[in-house]
Design an enzyme around this catalytic site. Structure first.
Site, mmCIF file in Angstrom:
data_model
loop_
_atom_site.group_PDB
_atom_site.id
_atom_site.type_symbol
_atom_site.label_atom_id
_atom_site.label_comp_id
_atom_site.label_asym_id
_atom_site.label_seq_id
_atom_site.Cartn_x
_atom_site.Cartn_y
_atom_site.Cartn_z
ATOM 1 N N HIS A 188 28.516 17.339 27.849
ATOM 2 C CA HIS A 188 27.921 18.142 28.924
ATOM 3 C C HIS A 188 27.224 19.379 28.397
ATOM 4 O O HIS A 188 26.285 19.878 29.005
ATOM 5 C CB HIS A 188 28.967 18.473 29.988
ATOM 6 C CG HIS A 188 29.204 17.305 30.880
ATOM 7 N ND1 HIS A 188 30.183 16.381 30.639
ATOM 8 C CD2 HIS A 188 28.524 16.866 31.968
ATOM 9 C CE1 HIS A 188 30.118 15.432 31.542
ATOM 10 N NE2 HIS A 188 29.130 15.697 32.371
ATOM 11 N N GLU A 428 29.065 4.376 37.456
ATOM 12 C CA GLU A 428 29.196 4.836 36.065
ATOM 13 C C GLU A 428 30.400 4.216 35.364
ATOM 14 O O GLU A 428 30.797 4.664 34.300
ATOM 15 C CB GLU A 428 29.260 6.370 36.003
ATOM 16 C CG GLU A 428 30.314 7.015 36.865
ATOM 17 C CD GLU A 428 30.268 8.537 36.828
ATOM 18 O OE1 GLU A 428 29.677 9.124 35.908
ATOM 19 O OE2 GLU A 428 30.856 9.153 37.740
ATOM 20 N N ASP A 452 28.198 8.058 31.399
ATOM 21 C CA ASP A 452 29.544 7.497 31.409
ATOM 22 C C ASP A 452 29.505 5.979 31.349
ATOM 23 O O ASP A 452 30.356 5.360 30.718
ATOM 24 C CB ASP A 452 30.314 7.979 32.645
ATOM 25 C CG ASP A 452 30.931 9.337 32.404
ATOM 26 O OD1 ASP A 452 31.463 9.553 31.299
ATOM 27 O OD2 ASP A 452 30.872 10.193 33.297
ATOM 28 N N CYS A 499 20.768 8.795 37.410
ATOM 29 C CA CYS A 499 20.838 10.244 37.207
ATOM 30 C C CYS A 499 21.418 10.598 35.843
ATOM 31 O O CYS A 499 21.561 11.761 35.507
ATOM 32 C CB CYS A 499 21.619 10.923 38.331
ATOM 33 S SG CYS A 499 23.335 10.402 38.412
HETATM 34 C C1 PEP Z 1 26.671 10.254 33.996
HETATM 35 O O1 PEP Z 1 27.834 9.983 33.688
HETATM 36 O O2 PEP Z 1 25.692 9.602 33.623
HETATM 37 C C2 PEP Z 1 26.377 11.430 34.862
HETATM 38 C C3 PEP Z 1 25.192 11.639 35.366
HETATM 39 O O3 PEP Z 1 27.372 12.302 35.112
HETATM 40 P P1 PEP Z 1 27.964 13.299 34.013
HETATM 41 O O4 PEP Z 1 27.031 13.298 32.831
HETATM 42 O O5 PEP Z 1 28.069 14.621 34.644
HETATM 43 O O6 PEP Z 1 29.283 12.682 33.686
HETATM 44 MG MG MG Z 2 29.517 10.833 34.709
#
Ligand code: PEP
Ligand code: MG
Length: 555
Positions: A188, A428, A452, A499
C-alpha cells in the site's frame, strides 16, 4: 558521488535534498526525573509549537472550508492556553517529577474525563478534542509530528521502510521522492506513492545515514539514486525532468475528451483516492468519477476511530464535490499491511489471510454500523456506490446488506435523508471469481481488486520483497479470472471494473477492452495517459501482437 540502486515504482525524476525519515515512536517513559526544570521547558516549547500548528490549521481550513468548519482548530488552539489544563500538566512534572510526555498524557486524559462526566452532550463530545490536542503535544515531544519526521523543506525522503500509516501522514506538498531499503512494489505504501505521483525507489540497500541533507537525484527510469551527482548528470536529468513536465502539460489537452476508442467503444475511467484531500487531483486529471475510495485511509490517518459524524463529513465532502459523478466508497479494509494501533488487533501469523476487511466488519457490528450510517447519510448528497472488500461468499454479502438495511431503517426512523447508493463488491479472491455468477445476483457492480487477486491466485505475498522475482502481474491465471468475472457480471446485468493497479497498465488496456471491461479505476495521474491509450485503439482492426498474446491465454 554515491549511487544507490533499487526497484523503481514510478517512472519520474526527483531532484532535491535528502532527508532521513525519523520513524514515529509511541513509547512513553514513566521513570521519574531528578530535575523537573528541563521537562517543564520541553512541555512549554511543545505547547507553543502545538498552538502554532493549530493556528496554521485554522487559517488553512478557513480558506478551504470557511469559518464554521475551521472553528474546531481555533478551539484547539485556545485549549492550549487553558490555565487549569496547563497547571495540571506542570504539577505532574514539578511535584510528581514525571517526564513531560507522561505528564501530557496524564494531564490531558484527566481533563478529557472531566468533560466526559459533564451532563451537557456538547461538553461530553469535547472530551475527544482534549485527547486530540494532547496527542498533538505528545507527537511534538516524541518527534512524531510531520515537521520532525519530514523536515520543513521539500525533500527526497529516505527510510528503512514506510508503513501505510506513516505514508498517509506525510505532507505531500513537501515530498519530491521516496527511497526505502525495504518495501515491495505492490504494497500500500507503493500504491500511495503512485497516487501521489512521487518517484519512489524501494529495496535500495545502499541507503546510508550520511546521505542526510545531501543533494541527490532520484532517477525512476533507471531505478537509481545519485547522491551528490556530477554536473553532467545534473544537466542530463534536469533536462529529462523538464521534458516530463512538458509531456504532462500536453496530456492536459485530453481533458474534457471521452474515453472512446477509434471505432467508438466508450468506457469509464475513474480515479482511486484515499480521502477528501485527493479530490483536487481527481478534478485536475478529469476523472469521470471515483472507482475506489479506500475509506480505511481515513481511519489510518487518525489517532482514534473517527466518529460517525467525522466519517460522514469526509464522505459527504467527496460525494457532494464530485456530484453527479459516481463515487464508490469501499467499506473499511483494515488488516494485513494496513494496521491501526487503536483497533487493538491481535498479531497474526498470516495477516493477509487473516482477520481483515469484511471479516472485521461483520464481527464488530457496531464499528461497521458507524461507517454504514455515515455512508448512508452522505449518500443524500450525490451519486454513491458502497463496495464491500475481501468477499468470498454470498453469505457475507447478504449479511453486509442486511446490516446496511438495518442502518437504513434506523436512519429512516430518525428522519434522516438518504440516497440510493449502488451496491458492489471487490472481486479480489479466487473464491469470489469462482462464485461470480451467484455473487452478481446480489449486487449492482463488481470491481476487480487485482492486487489481492494476484496475491491470492499466485500465492505470492504482495508485501514480501523477496518474492519480487517470482511475481508476474500478467499471469495467465489472473487474466483468465478477469475475463471470467466480466462474463459472469454481464450475464447478470452487473457492470464490471478494475480498481487494482493492473487497471493502469497500458500494456493491458486493449486486452481489457476486448474482454469487455466497463470501467477502469486508476490513480489520478494515470487517468489521462489511459485516456490517450484508449483513444489510440481500434477494436475493429486485427488485434495488436501484445493483446493477441494475452487473449491467447483465455483459449
Ligand atoms: C486490490 O486488492 O486490488 C485493491 C484495489 O485493494 P487494495 O490494494 O487496497 O487491497
Ligand atoms: Mg485489496
Amino acid at each position: 558521488m554515491q549511487v544507490g540502486t533499487g526497484i523503481s515504482i514510478l517512472n519520474g525524476i526527483a531532484i532535491g535534498k535528502i532527508k532521513i525519515f525519523k520513524a514515529p515512536t509511541y513509547e512513553i517513559s514513566d521513570s521519574l526525573v531528578e530535575d523537573p526544570i528541563p521537562e517543564l521547558d520541553r512541555y512549554e516549547k511543545a505547547r507553543v509549537k502545538a498552538q502554532e500548528q493549530q493556528n496554521a490549521l485554522y487559517k488553512k481550513a478557513v480558506k478551504a472550508a470557511g469559518e464554521d468548519s475551521a472553528g474546531i482548530f481555533e478551539f484547539h488552539a485556545e485549549m492550549l492556553d487553558d490555565d487549569d489544563l496547563n497547571d495540571s500538566v506542570k504539577s505532574i512534572i514539578a511535584d510528581q517529577k514525571h517526564t513531560a510526555e507522561y505528564a501530557v498524557k496524564q494531564g490531558f486524559a484527566n481533563m478529557a474525563q472531566m468533560f466526559k462526566e459533564m451532563d451537557n452532550p456538547y461538553f461530553q463530545a469535547r472530551s475527544t478534542d482534549v485527547i486530540d490536542v494532547g496527542n498533538c503535544v505528545l507527537d511534538i515531544l516524541l518527534g512524531n509530528d510531520t515537521e520532525s519526521m519530514q523536515g520543513t523543506e521539500p525533500c527526497i525522503l529516505v527510510a528503512e521502510d514506510l508503513a501505510p500509516s506513516d505514508t498517509v501522514k506525510l505532507d505531500k506538498s513537501k515530498l519530491l521522492g521516496m527511497i526505502t531499503r525495504e518495501g515491495s512494489s505492490n504494497s500500500h505504501t507503493a500504491i500511495l506513492a503512485r497516487s501521489m505521483n512521487t518517484p519512489t525507489l524501494i529495496q535500495c540497500k545502499q541507503i546510508d545515514d550520511s546521505w542526510d541533507g545531501k543533494f541527490a537525484i532520484l532517477d525512476g527510469y533507471n531505478s537509481c539514486v545519485y547522491v551528490e551527482p556530477t554536473q553532467d548528470l545534473i544537466d542530463t536529468l534536469t533536462a529529462k525532468h523538464n521534458e516530463d513536465l512538458k509531456k504532462e502539460a500536453l496530456l492536459k489537452e485530453l481533458k474534457g475528451k471521452t474515453n472512446t476508442t477509434i471505432d467508438g467503444r466508450t468506457i469509464k475511467v475513474f480515479a482511486n483516492i484515499g480521502g477528501p484531500q485527493d479530490i483536487g487531483a481527481v478534478q485536475e486529471n478529469d476523472a469521470e468519477g471515483i472507482g475506489l475510495f479506500r475509506s480505511e485511509f481515513v481511519y489510518l490517518g487518525s489517532t482514534k476511530e473517527p466518529t460517525e459524524d467525522e466519517q460522514f463529513e469526509a464522505y459527504k465532502r467527496v460525494v457532494e464535490t464530485l456530484a453527479p459523478k459516481l463515487v464508490v466508497i469501499r467499506t473499511c479494509d483494515i488488516g494485513a499491511d494496513k494496521t491501526i494501533d487503536w483497533m487493538n488487533l491481535d498479531h497474526e501469523t498470516n495477516p493477509a489471510l487473516g482477520y481483515r476487511a469484511i471479516r472485521i466488519c461483520l464481527t464488530r457490528k457496531d464499528f461497521f454500523k458507524r461507517q454504514l450510517r455515515a455512508l448512508l447519510r452522505a449518500s443524500a448528497y450525490g451519486n454513491m456506490g458502497i463496495m464491500f472488500p475481501m468477499i468470498i461468499s454470498v453469505r457475507e454479502v447478504r449479511e453486509a446488506k442486511e446490516i446496511l438495511a438495518e442502518c437504513r431503517r434506523e436512519l429512516e426512523n430518525e428522519n434522516v435523508k438518504m440516497g440510493n447508493p449502488q451496491i458492489g463488491i471487490m472481486v479480489e479472491t479466487p473464491a469470489a471469481v469462482l462464485c461470480a455468477d451467484e455473487l452478481a445476483e446480489e449486487v449492482d457492480f463488481f470491481s476487480l481488486g487485482t492486487n489481492d487477486l494476484t496475491q491470492y491466485t499466485t500465492a505470492i505475498d504482495r508485501v514480501n520483497a523477496k518474492l519480487e522475482p517470482f511475481a508476474d502481474s500478467h499471469h495467465p491465471a489472473v487474466l483468465r479470472e478477469i475475463k471470467m468475472t466480466i462474463d459472469a457480471g454481464h450475464r447478470h446485468n452487473c457492470w464490471v471494473g478494475i480498481c487494482g493497479e493492473l487497471g493502469a497498465d497500458l500494456a493491458l488496456t486493449e486486452t481489457f477492452l476486448r474482454m469487455g471491461i466497463d470501467e477502469l479505476s486508476v490513480n489520478a495521474k494515470s487517468v489521462l495517459p489511459l485516456r490517450k491509450e484508449i483513444r489510440s485503439i481500434d477494436l475493429s482492426k486485427p488485434m495488436s501482437e501484445k493483446a493477441q498474446k494475452f487473449m491467447n491465454y483465455l483459449k
